[in-house]
Design a protein around this motif. Structure first.
Motif, mmCIF file in Angstrom:
data_model
loop_
_atom_site.group_PDB
_atom_site.id
_atom_site.type_symbol
_atom_site.label_atom_id
_atom_site.label_comp_id
_atom_site.label_asym_id
_atom_site.label_seq_id
_atom_site.Cartn_x
_atom_site.Cartn_y
_atom_site.Cartn_z
ATOM 1 N N VAL A 1 0.844 -1.194 0.000
ATOM 2 C CA VAL A 1 0.000 0.000 0.000
ATOM 3 C C VAL A 1 0.883 1.249 0.000
ATOM 4 C CG1 VAL A 1 -1.722 1.320 1.297
ATOM 5 C CG2 VAL A 1 -1.854 -1.185 1.213
ATOM 6 N N PRO A 2 0.669 2.174 -0.935
ATOM 7 C CA PRO A 2 1.427 3.436 -0.916
ATOM 8 C C PRO A 2 1.236 4.174 0.408
ATOM 9 C CG PRO A 2 0.267 3.181 -3.002
ATOM 10 C CD PRO A 2 -0.224 2.084 -2.099
ATOM 11 N N GLU A 3 2.281 4.870 0.840
ATOM 12 C CA GLU A 3 2.262 5.536 2.149
ATOM 13 C C GLU A 3 1.132 6.548 2.271
ATOM 14 O OE1 GLU A 3 6.006 7.238 3.050
ATOM 15 O OE2 GLU A 3 7.083 5.308 3.092
ATOM 16 N N THR A 4 0.727 7.139 1.155
ATOM 17 C CA THR A 4 -0.273 8.212 1.208
ATOM 18 C C THR A 4 -1.694 7.704 1.392
ATOM 19 O OG1 THR A 4 -0.404 8.193 -1.208
ATOM 20 C CG2 THR A 4 1.120 9.780 -0.192
ATOM 21 N N LEU A 5 -1.901 6.398 1.284
ATOM 22 C CA LEU A 5 -3.254 5.846 1.373
ATOM 23 C C LEU A 5 -3.549 5.305 2.760
ATOM 24 C CD1 LEU A 5 -3.644 3.835 -1.977
ATOM 25 C CD2 LEU A 5 -4.503 6.115 -1.449
ATOM 26 N N SER A 6 -4.759 5.553 3.245
ATOM 27 C CA SER A 6 -5.230 4.943 4.482
ATOM 28 C C SER A 6 -5.679 3.518 4.191
ATOM 29 C CB SER A 6 -6.394 5.743 5.047
ATOM 30 O OG SER A 6 -7.522 5.664 4.173
ATOM 31 N N HIS A 7 -5.898 2.730 5.241
ATOM 32 C CA HIS A 7 -6.441 1.388 5.037
ATOM 33 C C HIS A 7 -7.810 1.466 4.370
ATOM 34 C CE1 HIS A 7 -3.607 0.210 8.429
ATOM 35 N NE2 HIS A 7 -3.290 -0.621 7.460
ATOM 36 N N PHE A 8 -8.607 2.424 4.783
ATOM 37 C CA PHE A 8 -9.935 2.625 4.187
ATOM 38 C C PHE A 8 -9.813 2.812 2.679
ATOM 39 C CE2 PHE A 8 -13.305 5.500 2.765
ATOM 40 C CZ PHE A 8 -14.449 4.931 3.290
ATOM 41 N N GLU A 9 -8.916 3.711 2.254
ATOM 42 C CA GLU A 9 -8.743 3.968 0.819
ATOM 43 C C GLU A 9 -8.149 2.761 0.104
ATOM 44 O OE1 GLU A 9 -7.791 8.764 0.935
ATOM 45 O OE2 GLU A 9 -6.275 7.315 1.602
ATOM 46 N N ALA A 10 -7.195 2.102 0.754
ATOM 47 C CA ALA A 10 -6.525 0.964 0.122
ATOM 48 C C ALA A 10 -7.484 -0.182 -0.156
ATOM 49 C CB ALA A 10 -5.375 0.481 1.002
ATOM 50 N N ALA A 11 -8.540 -0.317 0.669
ATOM 51 C CA ALA A 11 -9.503 -1.393 0.463
ATOM 52 C C ALA A 11 -10.269 -1.244 -0.841
ATOM 53 C CB ALA A 11 -10.485 -1.454 1.645
ATOM 54 N N PHE A 12 -10.160 -0.086 -1.482
ATOM 55 C CA PHE A 12 -10.801 0.118 -2.780
ATOM 56 C C PHE A 12 -9.966 -0.431 -3.937
ATOM 57 C CE2 PHE A 12 -13.231 2.965 -0.218
ATOM 58 C CZ PHE A 12 -14.468 3.056 -0.824
ATOM 59 N N ALA A 13 -8.789 -0.936 -3.651
ATOM 60 C CA ALA A 13 -7.921 -1.427 -4.723
ATOM 61 C C ALA A 13 -8.595 -2.525 -5.542
ATOM 62 C CB ALA A 13 -6.597 -1.936 -4.138
ATOM 63 N N GLU A 14 -9.313 -3.439 -4.861
ATOM 64 C CA GLU A 14 -9.928 -4.549 -5.604
ATOM 65 C C GLU A 14 -11.020 -4.079 -6.552
ATOM 66 O OE1 GLU A 14 -12.097 -8.057 -6.811
ATOM 67 O OE2 GLU A 14 -12.897 -6.390 -5.662
ATOM 68 N N PRO A 15 -12.009 -3.276 -6.113
ATOM 69 C CA PRO A 15 -13.008 -2.815 -7.095
ATOM 70 C C PRO A 15 -12.417 -1.908 -8.169
ATOM 71 C CG PRO A 15 -13.371 -1.782 -4.949
ATOM 72 C CD PRO A 15 -12.387 -2.886 -4.741
ATOM 73 N N VAL A 16 -11.440 -1.076 -7.816
ATOM 74 C CA VAL A 16 -10.807 -0.244 -8.849
ATOM 75 C C VAL A 16 -10.059 -1.129 -9.840
ATOM 76 C CG1 VAL A 16 -9.065 1.535 -9.287
ATOM 77 C CG2 VAL A 16 -10.672 1.815 -7.400
ATOM 78 N N ALA A 17 -9.446 -2.219 -9.351
ATOM 79 C CA ALA A 17 -8.756 -3.154 -10.248
ATOM 80 C C ALA A 17 -9.727 -3.794 -11.232
ATOM 81 C CB ALA A 17 -8.041 -4.238 -9.439
ATOM 82 N N ILE A 18 -10.975 -4.027 -10.794
ATOM 83 C CA ILE A 18 -11.986 -4.548 -11.715
ATOM 84 C C ILE A 18 -12.240 -3.536 -12.830
ATOM 85 C CG2 ILE A 18 -14.421 -5.187 -11.938
ATOM 86 C CD1 ILE A 18 -14.245 -6.402 -9.148
ATOM 87 N N GLY A 19 -12.286 -2.249 -12.469
ATOM 88 C CA GLY A 19 -12.432 -1.200 -13.478
ATOM 89 C C GLY A 19 -11.247 -1.160 -14.417
ATOM 90 N N VAL A 20 -10.046 -1.339 -13.881
ATOM 91 C CA VAL A 20 -8.835 -1.373 -14.713
ATOM 92 C C VAL A 20 -8.905 -2.542 -15.686
ATOM 93 C CG1 VAL A 20 -6.330 -1.737 -14.691
ATOM 94 C CG2 VAL A 20 -7.388 -0.222 -12.992
#
Length: 338
Positions: free
Chosen positions: A131-150
């Motif tokens: 997880v990049p340092e600038t992201l909170s755990h809350f924000e990082a949990a969006f990686a999976e749905p955003v990856a679906i968009g990617v």
């Protein structure tokens, strides 16, 4: 540990469960945030075609490395990570050609094995993403749905030269809107819900009212041509069938929505050749987490700002609320209380 356990359709409970032990090659992750997606809601309502019960759900997982199993090495204990929930066998044809998301023996965290609606979860070490340092755990949990968009945009070969129509402005539709916008495409979104359309507009899409007359509205906007790229994220068979009318000749259709196992859809056979369309499926993601995390860290993805957070213990009530009204929340995440 605490866990939210699906016992059967419309049955979820909070309970004490055994703390998982990482096996050889695996890592134990202390869960800090876990997102609730349509697939999880389908587990609750009995519409997920892949799940077995009882099951601890949750596959959108951010947390910290807690421990390693035998012969496993990776980031230091305490390192913040997100988990790619798709585990391929590595041997079948899809895995051999780099499509482990379509593995013939696929295992999905939170579907086939215990997931992240709990204090701890295990996964193969290779499924970790830093997880990049600038992201909170809350924000990082969006990686999976955003990856679906990617993944969907990669499948549709979406570029800054494209105009994209996203069918459905639910959680996955909004992720597609954001990713397509991030690559510079012009994006339209449609939905039956005025509130969801408003949210899509807030994220940069041009809204088109759904329902009767959608095709006429699209043809008017495109001077009779149809949309170059149509991304289906409703999971409704009728909308999947309408994609062939909505897409421009020579265009691309990407199907991301899920229908129930055995449900068929029908296309006019002549349009395959008359329009020479490309019709693609898109399942979850493969090798898309790094791009998704980079997009989140860049500030180009605003999706987390419209989400709601809950304590894990509130899971049964949240699922009941969404089953009664799927549009009650744009997105829900369960956050560790410690």
């Amino acid at each position: 540990m605490r866990a939210a356990i699906f016992d059967a359709p419309f049955s979820i409970r909070m309970a004490e469960a055994p703390k998982p032990q990482p096996r050889a090659g695996e890592v134990l992750v202390r869960v800090k945030a876990a997102g609730l997606c349509a697939g999880d809601l389908y587990i609750y309502t009995g519409k997920n075609p892949y799940v077995t019960y009882p099951r601890i759900g949750g596959h959108e997982i951010a947390g910290v490395v807690e421990a390693y199993g035998a012969d496993a090495t990776g980031p230091a204990i305490g390192t913040r990570v997100v988990v790619d929930p798709f585990i391929g066998c590595g041997h079948c044809y899809p895995c051999r050609i780099g499509k482990r998301n379509c593995c013939a023996n696929l295992t999905i965290v939170g579907v086939h094995r215990e997931g992240g609606f709990a204090d701890f979860v295990t996964a193969p070490v290779q499924n970790l993403n830093l997880v990049p340092e600038t992201l909170s755990h809350f924000e990082a949990a969006f990686a999976e749905p955003v990856a679906i968009g990617v993944q969907g945009c990669r499948r549709g070969m979406v570029t800054s030269e494209d105009t994209v129509l996203v069918l459905g402005a639910g959680p996955i539709g909004l992720a597609i809107v954001e990713v397509a916008r991030a690559v510079g495409a012009k994006v339209y979104a449609t939905d039956l819900s005025g509130e969801r359309l408003s949210t899509a507009a807030d994220l940069g899409a041009i809204s088109i009212a759904g329902g009767a007359g959608l095709l006429e509205r699209v043809l008017e906007i495109t001077n009779g041509e149809g949309m170059p790229v149509v991304m289906e994220a409703t999971g409704a068979a009728t909308m999947m069938e309408e994609t062939i009318d909505l897409v421009a000749a020579g265009g691309r259709i990407v199907i991301l929505g899920l229908v129930k196992k055995g449900q068929g859809i029908t296309y006019p056979g002549l349009d395959f050749t008359r329009k020479e369309v490309t019709i693609l499926g898109s399942r979850a993601s493969v090798d898309c987490f790094p791009e998704a995390l980079a997009l989140l860290a860049s500030g180009k993805i605003h999706y987390p700002k419209i989400a709601s957070s809950f304590a894990l213990g509130e899971a049964p009530g949240v699922f009941q609320t969404l089953a009664d009204n799927p549009m009650a929340l744009h997105k829900a995440l369960f956050i560790s209380e410690d």
